[in-house]
Design an enzyme around this catalytic site. Sequence first.
Site, mmCIF file in Angstrom:
data_model
loop_
_atom_site.group_PDB
_atom_site.id
_atom_site.type_symbol
_atom_site.label_atom_id
_atom_site.label_comp_id
_atom_site.label_asym_id
_atom_site.label_seq_id
_atom_site.Cartn_x
_atom_site.Cartn_y
_atom_site.Cartn_z
ATOM 1 N N SER A 198 -12.704 7.106 -10.205
ATOM 2 C CA SER A 198 -13.612 6.063 -10.672
ATOM 3 C C SER A 198 -12.820 4.988 -11.406
ATOM 4 C CB SER A 198 -14.710 6.630 -11.571
ATOM 5 O OG SER A 198 -15.811 5.732 -11.649
ATOM 6 N N LYS A 212 -18.930 1.397 -6.431
ATOM 7 C CA LYS A 212 -17.632 1.562 -5.775
ATOM 8 C C LYS A 212 -17.758 2.007 -4.322
ATOM 9 C CE LYS A 212 -15.026 2.483 -10.024
ATOM 10 N NZ LYS A 212 -16.103 2.445 -11.037
ATOM 11 N N SER A 268 -21.245 2.946 -11.540
ATOM 12 C CA SER A 268 -20.052 3.148 -10.718
ATOM 13 C C SER A 268 -20.338 3.512 -9.268
ATOM 14 C CB SER A 268 -19.163 4.228 -11.336
ATOM 15 O OG SER A 268 -18.384 3.689 -12.382
#
Length: 502
Positions: free
Chosen positions: A335, A138, A135
């Site tokens: 997230s 991102k 993640s």
Amino acid sequence: MSPPVPPIGAAPLPPSPPPPRRRRPPLIAVLAGVLVLALAVVGLAVVRPGPVAGWLGGGDSPTAAAQSPEPAPPAVLAGADGNAPLPTPEGVRAALEPLVRAAALGDRVNVSVADVATGQALYGSGQDSPTVPASVTKLATGVAVLAARGPAYRIPTRAVAGAAPGEVVLVGGGDPTLAVDKNGFYPGAARLDDLAAQVRKALGGTAPTKVTVDSSLFSGPVYEPGWDSDIPTGGFGAAITALMTDGARRDAAEARRTEEAMNHAAERVPQPDLTAGRQFAKLLGLSGAAAEVKRGTAPADTGATATGTPAPGSELGKVQSLPMVRLVDIMISDSDNVIAEAMARQVALAKGKPGSFAGGAAATDQVLGELGLPADEISLADGSGLSRTNRISPSLLTDLITLAGNGSHPDLAAIFGGLPVGGWSGTLDERYQAAATKAGAGVVRAKTGTLSGVNAIAGLVSTADGRLLTFAVLTDRTPDTLDETRQALDRISSALAGCGCR
């Protein structure tokens, strides 16, 4: 995959003992505070209303000149000292070398540390090696969409007249936060009931007869082939379509009630565009066979008719998403994988590429290259980090964070608004609690990433002397010891927080 976190951003650390429930200040205060923090390192100041108010749609009032200046919002973290001494590479190496060898990090640990004000590299170990980022991806998606679209951009959802009398075509623009009504999952999101009211007014005496959905703005597969097999059903991903409501959650109200306990996992609908169409048809008063919804393409606008009724293709109404700056904030703080994939497609569309996984990846690579970042050190398949085929080097991440924080591109500093704070919010809420890591509580602000066997963290940290550093630690061969691995990662950033490293 580690689950996304509740929509809680950052707040100043309270005196001991802390209150039982943490809350963040309003978004504008968080963003302004973070911008002050990020830009202070190069001697810049952000004066409100300034860029943040502009991004959120604010403007100067007629009496603005006569009003007293609004007090500056509190900084989320302690302000960086622009005169603080710069750590030496030798000092940083001495502090970190023993920690990066921790067994809990596995046998592939790639690290980059740099000074935000100067961009000087202070430590590297495999820093240029492409690594599975999870993640942490991102951060790249956020910077790319802010650069490509701008912080103030809003995503439209439109309704146009169809070819048949009374036909309404609902045209998706790619807003994943679109709500049905005031009970939507994302606060402040655009709403279908508002759009339905506009349509009824525009149609006048013509009754709606059917709804067609046009979700053709996005193309290609709705699931990325590199996603783990449980992503479509596990509650953290969804079919990515240009039209959806509440991030494709089946029950927004239930998702809101359970978001903290369930870490944002929620059952998703398999065909988000058709679901949104059925919701819209109901709002227009259609039922039975008339409420059946099919996919189609909106007709081209042919102009007004002689009777004054809306011509095929003419716009009947439009609602717009939250500003891009707020979508990025939600994406990072929560997230949110679905928002991330929608943001990647916005980058693609801004660059004239297909609104697909491949288009988003190619456009993100292009934008990062245009910003002067080493695009050869990133290879993406998606915008969320769910794909195991993604690769990013730690040094690209620290370069990216430096670029966003050194004042050269003020719009990009919006990525800091949603970064969790160590020991305080988001995915770092319960971390930095142990004696070995408590130096990082309140002074580490970072995005985490987790897939099975993959653990990553990248963000900002203030040293004991007040120097603002950026760091990235990526590991993609970790043992099955999640708590120990996370603590080993936290020890690295805590070591930077606790020393002058000179």
